[in-house]
Design an enzyme around this catalytic site. Sequence first.
Site, PDB file in Angstrom:
ATOM      1  N   CYS A 114     -37.526  16.681  28.767  1.00  0.00           N
ATOM      2  CA  CYS A 114     -37.502  16.908  30.198  1.00  0.00           C
ATOM      3  C   CYS A 114     -36.932  18.123  30.773  1.00  0.00           C
ATOM      4  O   CYS A 114     -36.740  18.415  32.037  1.00  0.00           O
ATOM      5  CB  CYS A 114     -36.866  15.766  30.975  1.00  0.00           C
ATOM      6  N   HIS A 242     -34.347  17.111  37.892  1.00  0.00           N
ATOM      7  CA  HIS A 242     -35.432  16.207  37.449  1.00  0.00           C
ATOM      8  C   HIS A 242     -35.202  14.755  37.738  1.00  0.00           C
ATOM      9  O   HIS A 242     -34.337  14.245  38.101  1.00  0.00           O
ATOM     10  CB  HIS A 242     -35.099  16.144  35.799  1.00  0.00           C
ATOM     11  N   ASN A 272     -41.472   9.508  36.418  1.00  0.00           N
ATOM     12  CA  ASN A 272     -40.830  10.467  35.389  1.00  0.00           C
ATOM     13  C   ASN A 272     -42.000  11.222  34.692  1.00  0.00           C
ATOM     14  O   ASN A 272     -42.637  10.776  33.942  1.00  0.00           O
ATOM     15  CB  ASN A 272     -40.093   9.703  34.520  1.00  0.00           C
TER      16      ASN A 272
HETATM   17  O1  UT7 Z   1     -36.118  11.619  31.683  1.00  0.00           O
HETATM   18  C1  UT7 Z   1     -35.312  11.575  30.454  1.00  0.00           C
HETATM   19  C2  UT7 Z   1     -34.300  11.014  30.850  1.00  0.00           C
HETATM   20  N1  UT7 Z   1     -34.438   9.507  31.108  1.00  0.00           N
HETATM   21  C3  UT7 Z   1     -33.560   8.827  32.029  1.00  0.00           C
HETATM   22  O2  UT7 Z   1     -32.663   9.522  32.680  1.00  0.00           O
HETATM   23  C4  UT7 Z   1     -33.398   7.439  32.326  1.00  0.00           C
HETATM   24  C5  UT7 Z   1     -32.339   6.673  32.399  1.00  0.00           C
HETATM   25  N2  UT7 Z   1     -32.415   5.285  32.158  1.00  0.00           N
HETATM   26  C6  UT7 Z   1     -32.953   4.574  33.381  1.00  0.00           C
HETATM   27  O3  UT7 Z   1     -33.353   5.199  34.478  1.00  0.00           O
HETATM   28  C7  UT7 Z   1     -32.566   3.305  33.399  1.00  0.00           C
HETATM   29  O4  UT7 Z   1     -31.734   2.744  32.271  1.00  0.00           O
HETATM   30  C8  UT7 Z   1     -34.039   2.156  33.313  1.00  0.00           C
HETATM   31  C9  UT7 Z   1     -34.627   2.536  34.592  1.00  0.00           C
HETATM   32  C10 UT7 Z   1     -34.780   2.638  32.176  1.00  0.00           C
HETATM   33  C11 UT7 Z   1     -33.760   0.840  32.960  1.00  0.00           C
HETATM   34  O5  UT7 Z   1     -32.774   0.308  34.073  1.00  0.00           O
HETATM   35  P1  UT7 Z   1     -31.324  -0.466  33.709  1.00  0.00           P
HETATM   36  O6  UT7 Z   1     -30.788  -0.744  34.747  1.00  0.00           O
HETATM   37  O7  UT7 Z   1     -30.537   0.410  32.603  1.00  0.00           O
HETATM   38  O8  UT7 Z   1     -31.922  -1.815  32.868  1.00  0.00           O
HETATM   39  P2  UT7 Z   1     -31.864  -2.349  31.345  1.00  0.00           P
HETATM   40  O9  UT7 Z   1     -32.590  -1.755  30.526  1.00  0.00           O
HETATM   41  O10 UT7 Z   1     -30.426  -2.745  31.098  1.00  0.00           O
HETATM   42  O11 UT7 Z   1     -32.543  -3.868  31.841  1.00  0.00           O
HETATM   43  C12 UT7 Z   1     -32.016  -5.032  32.506  1.00  0.00           C
HETATM   44  C13 UT7 Z   1     -32.680  -5.977  32.743  1.00  0.00           C
HETATM   45  C14 UT7 Z   1     -33.038  -6.625  31.240  1.00  0.00           C
HETATM   46  O12 UT7 Z   1     -32.992  -7.947  31.333  1.00  0.00           O
HETATM   47  P3  UT7 Z   1     -31.957  -8.980  30.834  1.00  0.00           P
HETATM   48  O13 UT7 Z   1     -31.808  -8.550  29.318  1.00  0.00           O
HETATM   49  O14 UT7 Z   1     -30.596  -8.465  31.579  1.00  0.00           O
HETATM   50  O15 UT7 Z   1     -32.240 -10.318  31.165  1.00  0.00           O
HETATM   51  C15 UT7 Z   1     -34.504  -6.187  30.998  1.00  0.00           C
HETATM   52  O16 UT7 Z   1     -34.973  -6.929  30.034  1.00  0.00           O
HETATM   53  O17 UT7 Z   1     -34.121  -5.793  33.271  1.00  0.00           O
HETATM   54  C16 UT7 Z   1     -35.026  -6.156  32.369  1.00  0.00           C
HETATM   55  N3  UT7 Z   1     -36.261  -5.100  32.379  1.00  0.00           N
HETATM   56  C17 UT7 Z   1     -37.002  -5.536  33.331  1.00  0.00           C
HETATM   57  N4  UT7 Z   1     -37.481  -6.462  34.115  1.00  0.00           N
HETATM   58  C18 UT7 Z   1     -38.392  -6.323  34.957  1.00  0.00           C
HETATM   59  C19 UT7 Z   1     -36.258  -4.187  31.865  1.00  0.00           C
HETATM   60  N5  UT7 Z   1     -37.411  -3.748  32.211  1.00  0.00           N
HETATM   61  C20 UT7 Z   1     -37.973  -4.367  32.971  1.00  0.00           C
HETATM   62  C21 UT7 Z   1     -39.318  -4.331  34.116  1.00  0.00           C
HETATM   63  N6  UT7 Z   1     -39.318  -5.125  34.791  1.00  0.00           N
HETATM   64  N7  UT7 Z   1     -40.158  -3.450  34.037  1.00  0.00           N
END
Ligand code: UT7
Length: 316
Positions: A114, A242, A272
């Site tokens: 990225c 980004h 993204n």
């Molecule tokens: O471009 C390169 C650089 N990339 C980035 O900078 C990305 C950085 N990371 C992020 O933007 C975030 O970490 C994400 C958007 C990818 C994820 O958000 P998060 O707040 O870190 O969520 P998480 O992965 O900790 O998941 C939280 C919960 C989980 O459920 P439990 O375990 O708490 O019950 C996931 O299973 O959300 C659940 N979850 C979803 N629920 C509904 C994960 N993906 C989804 C989904 N829909 N699509």
Amino acid sequence: MNGIKIRGAGRSVPSNVVSNRDLERKIDTSDEWITSRTGIRNRHHCSGQETFSAITAAAAREALAAAGVRPEEIGACIVATVTADTLVPSAACVLQRALGLPEDIPCFDLNAACTGFLFALHTMECLLNASPRKFGLVVGAENLSRCINWEDRGTCILFGDGAGAAVVECREGWPSISAVMGCHGNDELLRLPGAEMEEHSYITMEGTRVFKFAVEAVPWCVGQVLERTGRKVEDVDFFVFHQANARIIDLVVRKYHIPPEKYYKNIAEYGNTSAASIPLVLGELWEQGKVGPGSRILTVGFGGGLTWGGAMIEFV
Ligand code: UT7
């Protein structure tokens, strides 16, 4: 070293829009979760004739037209990407043929995930200093939809396809873009295996850990670029980040007290798009007349590698 400035910008996204509602019908997710966690509502995915090569050429043609520069005046061409149609020939060589760029110039792809467009701008500044031609073509383009694992709801909702391009000019006496760049070799947090290296070449990401990295790296890059250039937030016309997550942009904007009219988010529409994300913003800002001759932009990228970078670039 003489600096580069942007003379024209262009962009192209495929017309096939995949909305959060479309994803709700396909996987276990919700519009509410995606919007509140990421700020994404739609993303555009390549299909049919709208291939990676087609959108890359369209963005580059638009940038050349905006700059009023002819293909034969281009002194180097770099395409920042991790998802070109072919590894060999490079996307830049495919583009060279499509546009009729000169043969006696370097055309190559650059992989810094990225942060690719920023690394490419810096590389272009170095190349043009050593070239008799004074214009360069820098493109960021991705077809990430072909590397999505639809069984991984944490990543499949994030990525979109698109291409953005800038024609830059190098002149004696212009200030350098003062690029700051860094890498932290990490093969766990964000991965896209090469073709046939693993059973499936899908993107995997430990999102929360990458998020933590990003919220440290982005403000650090902003601070470094301001320090190197001796500028303050008030001296910058636009901040271009980004587009990985709207929450990351909101955090840095709050930290530096950047007023709303000085930054831009298009993640809601495109998701993204990795290396394409910064030039897609530049292309939109150009189209909307929000930037033009004299505008000073502070831009920051971050992503897989892990990589990060920032630069101050002006429009001419
Ligand atoms: O471009 C390169 C650089 N990339 C980035 O900078 C990305 C950085 N990371 C992020 O933007 C975030 O970490 C994400 C958007 C990818 C994820 O958000 P998060 O707040 O870190 O969520 P998480 O992965 O900790 O998941 C939280 C919960 C989980 O459920 P439990 O375990 O708490 O019950 C996931 O299973 O959300 C659940 N979850 C979803 N629920 C509904 C994960 N993906 C989804 C989904 N829909 N699509």
